[in-house]
Enzyme design. Sequence first.
Site, PDB file in Angstrom:
ATOM      1  N   TYR A  74      -2.567  -1.068  11.115  1.00 30.80           N
ATOM      2  CA  TYR A  74      -1.705  -1.440   9.751  1.00 30.80           C
ATOM      3  C   TYR A  74      -0.884  -0.781   8.998  1.00 30.80           C
ATOM      4  O   TYR A  74      -0.544  -1.359   8.297  1.00 30.80           O
ATOM      5  CB  TYR A  74      -3.472  -0.412   8.648  1.00 30.80           C
ATOM      6  CG  TYR A  74      -3.595  -1.177   7.912  1.00 30.80           C
ATOM      7  CD1 TYR A  74      -3.452  -2.361   7.128  1.00 30.80           C
ATOM      8  CD2 TYR A  74      -3.115   0.069   6.246  1.00 30.80           C
ATOM      9  CE1 TYR A  74      -3.056  -2.803   5.686  1.00 30.80           C
ATOM     10  CE2 TYR A  74      -3.376  -0.369   5.342  1.00 30.80           C
ATOM     11  CZ  TYR A  74      -3.116  -1.630   4.676  1.00 30.80           C
ATOM     12  OH  TYR A  74      -2.807  -2.186   3.583  1.00 30.80           O
TER      13      TYR A  74
ATOM     14  N   THR B   8       0.620  -1.197  -0.423  1.00 30.23           N
ATOM     15  CA  THR B   8       0.347   0.346   0.336  1.00 30.23           C
ATOM     16  C   THR B   8       1.350   1.818  -0.219  1.00 30.23           C
ATOM     17  O   THR B   8       1.905   1.049   0.639  1.00 30.23           O
ATOM     18  CB  THR B   8      -0.776   0.161   1.732  1.00 30.23           C
ATOM     19  OG1 THR B   8      -1.461   1.345   1.295  1.00 30.23           O
ATOM     20  CG2 THR B   8      -0.601  -0.282   2.532  1.00 30.23           C
ATOM     21  N   ASP B   9       0.494   2.067  -0.836  1.00 29.08           N
ATOM     22  CA  ASP B   9       1.295   3.266  -0.305  1.00 29.08           C
ATOM     23  C   ASP B   9       1.362   3.985   1.130  1.00 29.08           C
ATOM     24  O   ASP B   9       1.888   4.994   1.492  1.00 29.08           O
ATOM     25  CB  ASP B   9       0.227   4.375  -1.614  1.00 29.08           C
ATOM     26  CG  ASP B   9      -1.362   5.104  -1.790  1.00 29.08           C
ATOM     27  OD1 ASP B   9      -1.717   3.746   0.212  1.00 29.08           O
ATOM     28  OD2 ASP B   9      -1.531   5.429  -1.367  1.00 29.08           O
ATOM     29  N   GLU B  10       0.489   3.662   1.990  1.00 27.86           N
ATOM     30  CA  GLU B  10      -0.077   4.346   3.599  1.00 27.86           C
ATOM     31  C   GLU B  10       1.392   3.719   4.077  1.00 27.86           C
ATOM     32  O   GLU B  10       1.383   4.357   4.769  1.00 27.86           O
ATOM     33  CB  GLU B  10      -1.645   3.590   4.366  1.00 27.86           C
ATOM     34  CG  GLU B  10      -2.580   3.855   3.821  1.00 27.86           C
ATOM     35  CD  GLU B  10      -3.942   3.175   3.951  1.00 27.86           C
ATOM     36  OE1 GLU B  10      -4.382   3.018   5.500  1.00 27.86           O
ATOM     37  OE2 GLU B  10      -4.645   3.558   3.869  1.00 27.86           O
TER      38      GLU B  10
ATOM     39  N   LYS C  42       2.306  -3.760   7.287  1.00 25.17           N
ATOM     40  CA  LYS C  42       2.654  -3.856   6.466  1.00 25.17           C
ATOM     41  C   LYS C  42       3.716  -4.019   5.162  1.00 25.17           C
ATOM     42  O   LYS C  42       4.801  -4.490   5.519  1.00 25.17           O
ATOM     43  CB  LYS C  42       1.599  -2.779   4.755  1.00 25.17           C
ATOM     44  CG  LYS C  42       0.371  -2.810   5.147  1.00 25.17           C
ATOM     45  CD  LYS C  42      -0.511  -4.716   4.178  1.00 25.17           C
ATOM     46  CE  LYS C  42       0.243  -4.116   2.551  1.00 25.17           C
ATOM     47  NZ  LYS C  42      -0.226  -6.185   2.554  1.00 25.17           N
TER      48      LYS C  42
HETATM   49  P1  NAD Z   1      -9.546  -7.237   2.099  1.00 21.27           P
HETATM   50  O1  NAD Z   1      -9.888  -7.368   3.349  1.00 21.27           O
HETATM   51  O2  NAD Z   1     -10.510  -7.197   1.528  1.00 21.27           O
HETATM   52  O3  NAD Z   1      -9.347  -8.457   1.790  1.00 21.27           O
HETATM   53  C1  NAD Z   1      -8.597  -9.791   2.534  1.00 21.27           C
HETATM   54  C2  NAD Z   1      -8.380 -11.090   2.366  1.00 21.27           C
HETATM   55  O4  NAD Z   1      -7.366 -12.031   2.659  1.00 21.27           O
HETATM   56  C3  NAD Z   1      -9.760 -11.847   2.681  1.00 21.27           C
HETATM   57  O5  NAD Z   1     -10.605 -12.415   2.053  1.00 21.27           O
HETATM   58  C4  NAD Z   1      -9.070 -12.463   3.729  1.00 21.27           C
HETATM   59  O6  NAD Z   1      -9.998 -13.285   3.685  1.00 21.27           O
HETATM   60  C5  NAD Z   1      -7.647 -12.952   3.603  1.00 21.27           C
HETATM   61  N1  NAD Z   1      -7.207 -13.394   4.665  1.00 21.27           N
HETATM   62  C6  NAD Z   1      -6.739 -12.284   5.545  1.00 21.27           C
HETATM   63  N2  NAD Z   1      -5.926 -12.953   6.863  1.00 21.27           N
HETATM   64  C7  NAD Z   1      -5.687 -13.956   5.640  1.00 21.27           C
HETATM   65  C8  NAD Z   1      -5.547 -15.241   6.347  1.00 21.27           C
HETATM   66  N3  NAD Z   1      -3.744 -15.264   7.525  1.00 21.27           N
HETATM   67  N4  NAD Z   1      -5.044 -16.188   5.500  1.00 21.27           N
HETATM   68  C9  NAD Z   1      -4.459 -16.594   4.382  1.00 21.27           C
HETATM   69  N5  NAD Z   1      -5.894 -15.773   3.957  1.00 21.27           N
HETATM   70  C10 NAD Z   1      -6.350 -14.438   4.572  1.00 21.27           C
HETATM   71  O7  NAD Z   1      -8.420  -6.417   1.424  1.00 21.27           O
HETATM   72  P2  NAD Z   1      -7.759  -5.493  -0.339  1.00 21.27           P
HETATM   73  O8  NAD Z   1      -8.598  -4.420   0.237  1.00 21.27           O
HETATM   74  O9  NAD Z   1      -8.743  -6.626  -1.225  1.00 21.27           O
HETATM   75  O10 NAD Z   1      -6.558  -5.635  -0.055  1.00 21.27           O
HETATM   76  C11 NAD Z   1      -5.701  -6.245  -0.625  1.00 21.27           C
HETATM   77  C12 NAD Z   1      -4.030  -6.558  -0.476  1.00 21.27           C
HETATM   78  O11 NAD Z   1      -4.014  -5.248  -1.327  1.00 21.27           O
HETATM   79  C13 NAD Z   1      -3.551  -6.045   1.357  1.00 21.27           C
HETATM   80  O12 NAD Z   1      -2.830  -6.973   0.884  1.00 21.27           O
HETATM   81  C14 NAD Z   1      -4.202  -5.368   1.218  1.00 21.27           C
HETATM   82  O13 NAD Z   1      -3.376  -4.379   1.951  1.00 21.27           O
HETATM   83  C15 NAD Z   1      -3.315  -3.920   0.014  1.00 21.27           C
HETATM   84  N6  NAD Z   1      -3.943  -3.149  -0.610  1.00 21.27           N
HETATM   85  C16 NAD Z   1      -5.465  -2.741  -0.290  1.00 21.27           C
HETATM   86  C17 NAD Z   1      -5.624  -1.438  -1.071  1.00 21.27           C
HETATM   87  C18 NAD Z   1      -7.475  -1.117  -1.051  1.00 21.27           C
HETATM   88  O14 NAD Z   1      -7.579   0.471  -1.576  1.00 21.27           O
HETATM   89  N7  NAD Z   1      -8.772  -1.970  -0.969  1.00 21.27           N
HETATM   90  C19 NAD Z   1      -4.799  -0.137  -1.003  1.00 21.27           C
HETATM   91  C20 NAD Z   1      -3.572  -0.881  -1.113  1.00 21.27           C
HETATM   92  C21 NAD Z   1      -3.118  -1.902  -0.783  1.00 21.27           C
HETATM   93  P1  TYD Z   2     -10.433   4.369   4.271  1.00 19.85           P
HETATM   94  O1  TYD Z   2     -11.565   3.704   2.699  1.00 19.85           O
HETATM   95  O2  TYD Z   2     -10.566   3.218   5.809  1.00 19.85           O
HETATM   96  O3  TYD Z   2      -9.435   3.442   3.323  1.00 19.85           O
HETATM   97  P2  TYD Z   2      -8.131   4.442   3.756  1.00 19.85           P
HETATM   98  O4  TYD Z   2      -8.354   5.059   5.605  1.00 19.85           O
HETATM   99  O5  TYD Z   2      -6.838   3.032   4.011  1.00 19.85           O
HETATM  100  O6  TYD Z   2      -7.478   5.312   3.831  1.00 19.85           O
HETATM  101  O7  TYD Z   2     -11.017   5.683   3.900  1.00 19.85           O
HETATM  102  C1  TYD Z   2     -10.401   6.551   3.554  1.00 19.85           C
HETATM  103  C2  TYD Z   2     -10.684   7.972   3.860  1.00 19.85           C
HETATM  104  O8  TYD Z   2     -12.534   8.213   4.105  1.00 19.85           O
HETATM  105  C3  TYD Z   2     -10.366   7.984   4.726  1.00 19.85           C
HETATM  106  O9  TYD Z   2      -9.220   9.634   4.782  1.00 19.85           O
HETATM  107  C4  TYD Z   2     -10.930   8.194   5.804  1.00 19.85           C
HETATM  108  C5  TYD Z   2     -12.314   8.185   5.149  1.00 19.85           C
HETATM  109  N1  TYD Z   2     -13.332   7.843   6.061  1.00 19.85           N
HETATM  110  C6  TYD Z   2     -14.403   8.743   6.667  1.00 19.85           C
HETATM  111  O10 TYD Z   2     -14.252   9.829   6.263  1.00 19.85           O
HETATM  112  N2  TYD Z   2     -16.077   8.077   6.820  1.00 19.85           N
HETATM  113  C7  TYD Z   2     -16.116   6.796   6.976  1.00 19.85           C
HETATM  114  O11 TYD Z   2     -17.146   6.158   6.966  1.00 19.85           O
HETATM  115  C8  TYD Z   2     -14.924   6.070   6.677  1.00 19.85           C
HETATM  116  C9  TYD Z   2     -14.711   4.154   6.095  1.00 19.85           C
HETATM  117  C10 TYD Z   2     -13.833   6.309   5.966  1.00 19.85           C
END
Ligand code: NAD
Ligand code: TYD
Length: 351
Positions: A158, A132-134, A162
């Site tokens: 989180y 992630t960019d975070e 990561k």
């Molecule tokens: P998500 O939370 O929707 O899905 C995570 C999946 O991993 C779930 O299906 C969960 O059951 C599985 N999981 C959790 N713990 C596990 C374990 N110990 N063993 C096997 N499976 C396990 O997450 P996502 O949004 O699909 O994100 C996927 C990846 O991308 C993550 O690594 C996250 O950090 C990264 N990422 C997500 C975003 C975003 O905007 N969603 C942005 C940047 C990076």
């Molecule tokens: P989120 O979707 O939780 O992603 P991340 O924290 O990984 O960026 O949140 C996106 C942005 O929206 C973040 O600045 C937090 C804000 N946010 C709200 O303002 N209200 C909400 O209910 C949620 C879940 C997030």
Amino acid sequence: MILVTGGAGFIGSNFVLEWLAQSDESVLNLDLLTYAGNLENLSSHEYDPRHIFVKGDIGDTKLVPKLLHTYKPRAVINFAAESHVDRSIHGPEDFIQTNVVGTFHLLESVRAYWAELDEKAKTDFRFLHVSTDEVYGTLCANDPAFTETTPYAPNSPYSASKAASDHLVRAYHHTYGLPVLTTNCSNNYGPYHFPEKLIPLCLLNAMNGKSLPMYGDGQQIRDWLFVKDHCSAIRRVLAEGKLGDTYNVGGWNEKANLDVVNTLCEILDELKPREDGLSYKVQITFVKDRPGHDRRYAIDATKIEHELGWKPQETFETGIRKTVIWYLENQPWVDHVVSGAYRQWLNKQYV
Ligand code: NAD
Ligand code: TYD
């Protein structure tokens, strides 16, 4: 075949669906099915012999080696993680367990498997870690966007977990020569997004007459990436990425949260107007800010564009419209998610 971990989550399931639509290569999908894992996302491949689902933990030091030796994947794409910042604030332990300890055990299992491959398979093997960019921390309004050389400065449990996993992946390349690739992407949105994150939460709340919670002043900025663009970037990095390198993946779509939610409301006003004729914007409610809330994320995705020729296809405007339409057209999926564990989480977070 390839091994996808976390393939029942939001991005992982989109990746599996896209992969199976574009390739004959099978997918072994290892997912623990936590609250965020939803096999219904993959119901279209329930009887597809190219998709093998195994419920299990990436940190399981018996199961993972067994799967690797049985199925002999040529690549591992690691999506599995605890992924929600707010949950990491309420309870960081699962994040350390899966994102740090789990990734470590997965790397160990993969390293042992890789070491025994023949020379050609060893050279061709890839371990792609999705991050992630975070991990780069927060930006001020005029700071340049994150590049691959921006120092890590994670601010939430989180992002810290990561960052730790990214460092382990890097070290396994440097120390053991494991052929790794890392992608650091910005906020994804699109189909199958679990409604704890901003966009799907506000979409569902809007349609159910509930408030749309804006943390703080709603001026925090995220760089939005349509999930299918992210999946195509991962495929590109997997195929052509330079071993040991990291690639930032972003949508060139910096938006303040309030603007994102206003846009959502405007599309809903057009496609599914409220019965009283008012805009969904009346449901926007400012609530207490997230502790340690990062102000701005922005990805400089120049490297992946210049070196690998990847660019996102969607603008925020086209991607968000597709997303709203998907949610409107997939009410059964929404209903099933809402009736599950998600409700308990909602109560803890907002009531
Ligand atoms: P998500 O939370 O929707 O899905 C995570 C999946 O991993 C779930 O299906 C969960 O059951 C599985 N999981 C959790 N713990 C596990 C374990 N110990 N063993 C096997 N499976 C396990 O997450 P996502 O949004 O699909 O994100 C996927 C990846 O991308 C993550 O690594 C996250 O950090 C990264 N990422 C997500 C975003 C975003 O905007 N969603 C942005 C940047 C990076
Ligand atoms: P989120 O979707 O939780 O992603 P991340 O924290 O990984 O960026 O949140 C996106 C942005 O929206 C973040 O600045 C937090 C804000 N946010 C709200 O303002 N209200 C909400 O209910 C949620 C879940 C997030």
